[in-house]
Design a protein around this motif. Structure first.
Motif, PDB file in Angstrom:
ATOM      1  N   HIS A   1      -3.612   9.471   4.383  1.00  0.00           N
ATOM      2  CA  HIS A   1      -4.629   8.982   3.441  1.00  0.00           C
ATOM      3  C   HIS A   1      -4.615   7.471   3.234  1.00  0.00           C
ATOM      4  O   HIS A   1      -5.566   6.928   2.670  1.00  0.00           O
ATOM      5  N   VAL A   2      -3.559   6.804   3.671  1.00  0.00           N
ATOM      6  CA  VAL A   2      -3.496   5.351   3.462  1.00  0.00           C
ATOM      7  C   VAL A   2      -3.397   4.598   4.795  1.00  0.00           C
ATOM      8  O   VAL A   2      -4.271   3.806   5.138  1.00  0.00           O
ATOM      9  N   VAL A   3      -2.305   4.876   5.524  1.00  0.00           N
ATOM     10  CA  VAL A   3      -2.046   4.077   6.736  1.00  0.00           C
ATOM     11  C   VAL A   3      -3.105   4.318   7.812  1.00  0.00           C
ATOM     12  O   VAL A   3      -3.694   3.364   8.348  1.00  0.00           O
ATOM     13  N   LEU A   4      -3.364   5.595   8.108  1.00  0.00           N
ATOM     14  CA  LEU A   4      -4.317   5.902   9.186  1.00  0.00           C
ATOM     15  C   LEU A   4      -5.707   5.326   8.914  1.00  0.00           C
ATOM     16  O   LEU A   4      -6.278   4.659   9.796  1.00  0.00           O
ATOM     17  N   PRO A   5      -6.288   5.543   7.729  1.00  0.00           N
ATOM     18  CA  PRO A   5      -7.619   4.952   7.488  1.00  0.00           C
ATOM     19  C   PRO A   5      -7.618   3.428   7.591  1.00  0.00           C
ATOM     20  O   PRO A   5      -8.574   2.848   8.091  1.00  0.00           O
ATOM     21  N   LEU A   6      -6.523   2.812   7.136  1.00  0.00           N
ATOM     22  CA  LEU A   6      -6.502   1.345   7.166  1.00  0.00           C
ATOM     23  C   LEU A   6      -6.274   0.784   8.576  1.00  0.00           C
ATOM     24  O   LEU A   6      -6.596  -0.373   8.838  1.00  0.00           O
ATOM     25  N   THR A   7      -5.706   1.603   9.465  1.00  0.00           N
ATOM     26  CA  THR A   7      -5.505   1.123  10.851  1.00  0.00           C
ATOM     27  C   THR A   7      -6.610   1.620  11.777  1.00  0.00           C
ATOM     28  O   THR A   7      -6.582   1.331  12.978  1.00  0.00           O
ATOM     29  N   LEU A   8      -7.560   2.322  11.207  1.00  0.00           N
ATOM     30  CA  LEU A   8      -8.664   2.832  12.025  1.00  0.00           C
ATOM     31  C   LEU A   8      -9.434   1.716  12.749  1.00  0.00           C
ATOM     32  O   LEU A   8      -9.811   1.893  13.920  1.00  0.00           O
ATOM     33  N   PRO A   9      -9.667   0.575  12.102  1.00  0.00           N
ATOM     34  CA  PRO A   9     -10.374  -0.493  12.846  1.00  0.00           C
ATOM     35  C   PRO A   9      -9.639  -0.887  14.128  1.00  0.00           C
ATOM     36  O   PRO A   9     -10.265  -1.099  15.161  1.00  0.00           O
TER      37      PRO A   9
ATOM     38  N   TYR B   1       0.847  -1.204   0.000  1.00  0.00           N
ATOM     39  CA  TYR B   1       0.000   0.000   0.000  1.00  0.00           C
ATOM     40  C   TYR B   1       0.877   1.246   0.000  1.00  0.00           C
ATOM     41  O   TYR B   1       0.628   2.211  -0.704  1.00  0.00           O
ATOM     42  N   ARG B   2       1.886   1.211   0.877  1.00  0.00           N
ATOM     43  CA  ARG B   2       2.762   2.389   0.982  1.00  0.00           C
ATOM     44  C   ARG B   2       3.585   2.574  -0.305  1.00  0.00           C
ATOM     45  O   ARG B   2       3.797   3.687  -0.782  1.00  0.00           O
ATOM     46  N   LYS B   3       4.016   1.421  -0.860  1.00  0.00           N
ATOM     47  CA  LYS B   3       4.791   1.497  -2.110  1.00  0.00           C
ATOM     48  C   LYS B   3       3.917   2.101  -3.213  1.00  0.00           C
ATOM     49  O   LYS B   3       4.355   2.954  -3.981  1.00  0.00           O
ATOM     50  N   ALA B   4       2.657   1.652  -3.251  1.00  0.00           N
ATOM     51  CA  ALA B   4       1.736   2.169  -4.290  1.00  0.00           C
ATOM     52  C   ALA B   4       1.524   3.665  -4.119  1.00  0.00           C
ATOM     53  O   ALA B   4       1.532   4.429  -5.090  1.00  0.00           O
TER      54      ALA B   4
ATOM     55  N   ALA C   1       3.575   5.757  -2.691  1.00  0.00           N
ATOM     56  CA  ALA C   1       4.818   6.451  -3.060  1.00  0.00           C
ATOM     57  C   ALA C   1       4.947   6.524  -4.575  1.00  0.00           C
ATOM     58  O   ALA C   1       5.351   7.560  -5.133  1.00  0.00           O
ATOM     59  N   ASP C   2       4.586   5.426  -5.256  1.00  0.00           N
ATOM     60  CA  ASP C   2       4.653   5.414  -6.719  1.00  0.00           C
ATOM     61  C   ASP C   2       3.755   6.489  -7.330  1.00  0.00           C
ATOM     62  O   ASP C   2       4.041   7.044  -8.389  1.00  0.00           O
ATOM     63  N   LEU C   3       2.655   6.747  -6.614  1.00  0.00           N
ATOM     64  CA  LEU C   3       1.708   7.752  -7.118  1.00  0.00           C
ATOM     65  C   LEU C   3       2.090   9.160  -6.684  1.00  0.00           C
ATOM     66  O   LEU C   3       1.342  10.108  -6.891  1.00  0.00           O
ATOM     67  N   GLY C   4       3.233   9.282  -6.000  1.00  0.00           N
ATOM     68  CA  GLY C   4       3.757  10.598  -5.674  1.00  0.00           C
ATOM     69  C   GLY C   4       3.419  11.139  -4.312  1.00  0.00           C
ATOM     70  O   GLY C   4       3.674  12.307  -4.016  1.00  0.00           O
ATOM     71  N   ALA C   5       2.825  10.295  -3.467  1.00  0.00           N
ATOM     72  CA  ALA C   5       2.486  10.776  -2.119  1.00  0.00           C
ATOM     73  C   ALA C   5       3.713  10.764  -1.230  1.00  0.00           C
ATOM     74  O   ALA C   5       4.477   9.795  -1.227  1.00  0.00           O
ATOM     75  N   GLY C   6       3.872  11.820  -0.439  1.00  0.00           N
ATOM     76  CA  GLY C   6       4.962  11.877   0.526  1.00  0.00           C
ATOM     77  C   GLY C   6       4.599  11.070   1.759  1.00  0.00           C
ATOM     78  O   GLY C   6       3.478  10.566   1.869  1.00  0.00           O
ATOM     79  N   PRO C   7       5.532  10.946   2.725  1.00  0.00           N
ATOM     80  CA  PRO C   7       5.276  10.135   3.920  1.00  0.00           C
ATOM     81  C   PRO C   7       4.060  10.617   4.715  1.00  0.00           C
ATOM     82  O   PRO C   7       3.256   9.810   5.165  1.00  0.00           O
ATOM     83  N   VAL C   8       3.918  11.939   4.854  1.00  0.00           N
ATOM     84  CA  VAL C   8       2.797  12.464   5.650  1.00  0.00           C
ATOM     85  C   VAL C   8       1.473  12.152   4.969  1.00  0.00           C
ATOM     86  O   VAL C   8       0.514  11.681   5.578  1.00  0.00           O
ATOM     87  N   ARG C   9       1.451  12.404   3.634  1.00  0.00           N
ATOM     88  CA  ARG C   9       0.225  12.149   2.877  1.00  0.00           C
ATOM     89  C   ARG C   9      -0.110  10.656   2.869  1.00  0.00           C
ATOM     90  O   ARG C   9      -1.275  10.267   2.975  1.00  0.00           O
ATOM     91  N   THR C  10       0.911   9.840   2.747  1.00  0.00           N
ATOM     92  CA  THR C  10       0.683   8.387   2.770  1.00  0.00           C
ATOM     93  C   THR C  10       0.094   7.976   4.109  1.00  0.00           C
ATOM     94  O   THR C  10      -0.846   7.179   4.175  1.00  0.00           O
TER      95      THR C  10
END
Lengths: 368, 288
Positions: free
Chosen positions: B205-213, B188-191, B193-202
């Motif tokens: 928008h990716v890690v936090l929503p997926l760890t919300l459960p 997920y993080r690699k994807a 990053a490939d799409l141009g997201a920086g660490p904060v944005r990743t």
């Protein structure tokens, strides 16, 4: 090789029948355990107690002398004790430690057995703590006071002026603001508030509650905490507070060796006498042993051990308790006649007033 | 032939019965230790103290007595603060544990994280009381270093209760969030990053929503355990304000007013149920 057709093949055994067999085995094992348990209990004495009776130094001599095991269950508060009894089978319990003022509650519920007065050392008791108006119901004695003391002012005499502790007014003045803890039990502290406003604990009515509430709120405004026994003791022992409202010898005596600066006073307005009694259950299966236990606790030796129990110290009801001189000094044994003359009994409200008192207490706890 | 036919019939029956046989202990357990006590408690809450008849007085007392109502407000406030602080502390802990600590040290780190669970609840609360006391470690350090002339009032306050709770629950939350982070595929993080997201944005928008459960499950556990706890507020709070469990205990001690205690407990359970439903609805667990 012959195969018995009735022998089930383990590989084709129905799961339910296997489960059933295990359940049968489990039931049989449980029944056996219960049977041996009840046999063991028949030779034992089952006592519902306060924590001071759990001290091995108190129980062992009785157990060894009589060849019985005393099974104890601790509880706090008459309500909790009564709940345990109600959830038990008749005969499960033999003796109970209870607030003297609550003995009529147990008698009303048909729980207790009258005690033979001629087999108890009633003549040796401090007369003021016999409390016949509670321990004797309809002419029969259902309980005997075993230990008593005072809900009063406990304090650290190196931090406060002992002269100030001779009046309850010190608790609501500014001098010791933030240095006070209040013992978390509504009846005795309400009794102390009543004493502070000049009311007698035996004559309290609903009309007194507003003034009592104001007095409690003044105490609360000065208090750092409202704590149960251990928290109160800890606060006093660690110097978190210097005064404990509602605490007496049961706090200071227990800590006397570690901190001899702790002391208690009976202020000029008086103190509230607490007392605990022993009662025997009507359905006890071991009434002879139960009576022996009560006699042991009331004996001079038993009284000395109970008074100095590891859980908390308190005055023995028996004047002949074989306490050492040092123990008597800590308990201020010689001053008891004077203390008793100034002490007033626990408030003993009826159910309705009791509820209203608890509501006043709740409001005091919530007050900021 | 007959025998074969019989066993052919018996096996499917056994097969059908097997799931029930397996689930029966759990159902029995739930029935015996939750449903029946709950029904008994609900029944008790509708009877007057002393028995006889039905009444709603126990419930009306809660809603009409401000001191009782305040206990619920206090409980919710303390629980909300504890849950929020625990989440804020636990997430970075879990992140460091999952992402920064080398694999070979993670087991040791996890063991250290669960150490608070090894200590008795009562002992831990009293330990905190001694730490926060007027002559405790913190006040001695503050006054000794000259930062304060007078010791601070730390023990016997709401703050002390919150500290005690957070100490316990932050590790519980750390474990649930850690488990969630470990399950998160690195792709997920690699994807991102490939799409141009920086660490904060990743992260946002990716890690936090997926760890919300994981966060929500841990937060719910914290909520439930915190709002129902009697010991910590009793020891550390100094009883200067009442929380719901203390109010329940008060009814039982001397008066043995089990009907009122039952009513208060039912109300407490209702609040927990509402919290669960809100949590489940928000996470759309019912769709899973």
């Amino acid at each position: 090789m012959t195969i018995n057709p009735n022998t089930p093949n383990p590989t084709t055994r129905k799961p339910l029948s296997v489960l059933k067999r295990y359940l049968h085995a489990a039931c049989a094992a449980t029944a056996l355990l219960l049977a041996t348990g009840s046999l063991a209990q028949a030779a034992d004495l089952n006592a519902l107690i306060w924590c001071d009776h759990a001290d091995p130094a108190l129980l062992q001599p009785f157990e060894e002398a009589n060849g019985v095991k005393v099974n104890v269950k601790e509880f706090e508060g008459t309500g909790a004790g009564m709940a345990i009894v109600e959830q038990s089978q008749p005969g499960d319990w033999d003796v109970m430690v209870i607030d003297s003022i609550d003995i009529p509650r147990g008698v009303e519920k048909g729980l207790f057995e009258p005690l033979p007065e001629d087999k108890l050392p009633l003549a040796d008791l401090f007369p003021q703590v016999k409390l016949d108006n509670y321990t004797v119901v309809d002419g029969k004695r259902y309980g005997i006071t075993e230990k008593f003391g005072y809900n009063t002012i406990g304090y650290n005499k190196t931090k406060v002026d002992p002269a100030d502790m001779q009046s309850l007014a010190a608790l609501t003045g500014d001098k010791y603001k933030g240095k006070i803890a209040i013992y978390d039990y509504y009846l005795p502290v309400i009794g102390m508030a009543a004493l502070a406003i000049g009311r007698k604990t035996t004559e309290l009515t609903e009309a007194d509650l507003p003034a009592i509430k104001q007095e409690l709120l003044r105490m609360k405004a000065n208090a750092k905490l409202v704590g149960e026994v251990t928290a109160s003791q800890t606060a006093l022992a660690t110097g978190e507070v210097d005064i404990l409202v509602g605490g007496g010898e049961w706090v200071t005596a227990g800590l006397a060796k570690e901190n001899p600066a702790l002391d208690f006073s009976i202020p000029k307005e008086g103190a509230v006498l607490w007392s605990q009694s022993l009662a025997m259950f009507k359905d006890s299966k071991n009434k002879d042993t139960a009576l022996k236990f009560i006699q042991y606790i009331m004996s001079p030796e038993g009284q000395a051990r109970l008074a100095t129990s590891a859980c908390y110290w308190g005055m023995p009801a028996n004047t002949k308790a074989t306490l050492s001189d040092e123990q008597k000094k800590i308990l201020r044994f010689d001053e008891q006649p004077d203390f008793l003359a100034r002490a007033q009994p626990y408030p003993a409200p009826d159910a309705d007033l009791d509820k209203k008192m608890q509501d006043v207490w709740t409001e005091m706890l919530q007050a900021q | 032939m007959n025998s074969a036919t019989n066993s052919g019939r018996a096996l499917p029956r056994a097969g059908r019965a097997l799931p029930w046989a397996l689930v029966t202990p759990a159902l029995g357990w739930t029935l015996l230790f939750f449903v029946l006590p709950f029904v008994a408690m609900a029944f008790s809450s509708l009877t007057p103290h002393g028995g006889g008849g039905f009444t709603l007085a126990n419930y009306s007392q809660f809603f009409t007595n401000p001191a009782y109502w305040q206990a619920m407000v206090n409980s919710l406030q303390v629980t909300a603060i504890v849950t929020a602080v625990s989440v804020l502390l636990a997430y970075p802990f879990a992140w460091i544990l999952a992402e920064q600590v080398p694999e070979r040290w993670q087991r040791l780190a996890l063991m250290l994280a669960v150490l608070p669970f090894w200590t008795s609840y009562v002992v831990r609360s009293y330990s905190w009381l001694l730490v926060l006391a007027q002559n405790g470690v913190i006040n001695r350090a503050l006054t000794g270093s000259g930062l304060f002339n007078e010791p601070l009032q730390l023990a016997n306050t709401r703050l002390a209760t919150i500290i005690g709770f957070v100490h316990f629950f932050v590790m519980l939350l750390t474990l649930t969030i850690f488990a969630n982070l470990k399950q998160l595929s690195p792709s997920y993080r690699k994807a991102a990053a490939d799409l141009g997201a920086g660490p904060v944005r990743t992260f946002l928008h990716v890690v936090l929503p997926l760890t919300l459960p994981g966060i929500m499950v841990g937060a719910f556990l914290t909520f439930v355990l915190c709002i129902g706890d009697y010991i910590t507020p009793q020891i550390l709070g100094g009883n200067n304000e009442l929380l719901m469990p203390q109010l329940v205990m008060m009814q039982i001690g001397r008066r043995g007013d089990f009907p009122l205690a039952s009513a208060l407990s039912i109300i407490l359970m209702a609040v927990v149920t509402i919290a669960y439903l809100a949590c489940a609805r928000w996470l759309k667990i019912e769709r899973a």
